[in-house]
Design an enzyme around this catalytic site. Structure first.
Site, short mmCIF file in Angstrom:
data_model
loop_
_atom_site.label_atom_id
_atom_site.label_comp_id
_atom_site.label_asym_id
_atom_site.label_seq_id
_atom_site.Cartn_x
_atom_site.Cartn_y
_atom_site.Cartn_z
N CYS A 78 0.85 -1.12 0.03
CA CYS A 78 0.00 -0.01 -0.05
C CYS A 78 0.97 1.14 0.12
CB CYS A 78 -1.01 -0.10 1.13
SG CYS A 78 -1.70 1.59 1.46
N CYS A 190 -0.05 3.66 -6.75
CA CYS A 190 -1.13 2.91 -5.86
C CYS A 190 -1.23 1.62 -6.26
CB CYS A 190 -2.40 3.91 -5.72
SG CYS A 190 -3.83 2.82 -5.21
N1 DGL Z 1 -3.80 0.64 -2.55
C1 DGL Z 1 -3.36 1.52 -1.52
C2 DGL Z 1 -2.15 2.38 -2.05
O1 DGL Z 1 -1.29 1.83 -2.71
C3 DGL Z 1 -4.31 2.28 -0.96
C4 DGL Z 1 -5.42 2.88 -1.63
C5 DGL Z 1 -6.64 3.45 -0.74
O2 DGL Z 1 -6.98 2.83 0.13
O3 DGL Z 1 -6.69 4.61 -1.13
O4 DGL Z 1 -2.17 3.66 -1.89
#
Ligand code: DGL
Length: 274
Positions: A78, A190
């Site tokens: 994440c 992301c």
């Molecule tokens: N997939 C995550 C990231 O890489 C989180 C996205 C989210 O929940 O806003 O930031």
């Protein structure tokens, strides 16, 4: 706190939702003989629109829970959590005696060795506003221009799973129109975004970069060097979520090509309700 001895030596990953599965998939391809534990915090997705304090509380709570598995490594699959803890990772790893990896450092360091002079980054609001990619890239090479775009509609669209091609194209084009045409590369800042990379490739010729590839290279060089005697002889995956159990079951089975029934464990982490 109670410890789960059965899960020793596992690689623990977490994300707000299904995005981290893009990292898990690449990890499984590269390191098939490992025991993986994946947590999706679907009760509190998205993380990227939350405040620093809120994300900190969530991430602390998740790491505290993952530590009970005595993992050999924790991967913050994440970018939002990784941006928040970017400078504290080695201190926390040291404190817990568990190596913790984020999504940003390997990519932002290695990309500076490429020929790219102008790089665009798509990310959550929190990551884009933190300028973490820009700062880390320019710290290594101040001559590279970096622009970061907050793409707030993408995570709800990807988590939604039911958007039509036309609807997805419209949203993606909105962000492409905010991205410089002369950028040499687009970093998917992301972990949800690789799930739309096929859509993206249809709409733009820009080189797409997934930071998970750089992270995996880092892991190959370091901790997860293939040993001659692997601990496990096949991939073991345990999936956990804080909500929407069926969605994680359905999606992980499809995306990770898991055979047979997929069991997702529903856990209650929400001491902190945000
Ligand atoms: N997939 C995550 C990231 O890489 C989180 C996205 C989210 O929940 O806003 O930031």
């Amino acid at each position: 706190m109670e410890t789960n001895n059965k899960q020793n030596e596992s690689i623990c990953l977490f994300d707000s939702g299904i995005g981290g599965l893009t990292v898990l998939k690449k990890l499984i391809n590269k390191f098939p003989n490992e025991n993986y534990i994946y947590l999706a915090d679907l009760a509190r997705v998205p993380f990227g629109d939350k405040t620093k304090e809120e994300i900190k509380k969530i991430v602390d709570e998740i790491i505290e829970w993952l530590v009970t598995f005595k993992p050999k490594i924790i991967i913050m699959a994440c970018n939002t959590s990784s941006a928040l803890l970017n400078h504290q990772l080695s201190a926390i790893s040291h404190q817990l005696s568990i190596p913790i990896y984020g999504m940003i450092q390997s990519c932002a360091t290695e990309i500076t060795k490429s020929k790219h002079k102008k790089i665009s980054v798509w990310a959550t609001k929190f990551v884009a506003e933190s300028n973490v990619y820009k700062k880390t890239i320019q710290n290594n090479n101040p001559d590279i221009t970096v622009e970061e775009t907050a793409c707030q509609k993408l995570v709800p669209m990807i988590e939604g799973l039911s958007f039509t091609l036309e609807e997805r194209n419209k949203i993606i084009n909105e962000y492409l129109s905010q991205t410089s045409k002369d950028s040499n590369a687009l970093i998917l800042g992301c972990t949800h975004y690789p799930l739309i990379s096929e859509d993206l490739k249809r709409l733009t010729n820009i080189e797409i970069i997934d930071p998970a590839d750089y992270l995996i290279n880092d892991l190959c060089r370091g901790l997860l060097q293939q040993s001659s005697t692997p601990l496990h002889t096949s991939t073991q995956i345990s999936l956990y979520t804080t909500a929407q159990k069926e969605k994680l079951e359905r999606f992980s089975k499809l995306y990770l090509h898991l055979k047979g029934d997929v069991k997702v464990n529903l856990i209650n982490l929400n001491k902190i309700t945000i």
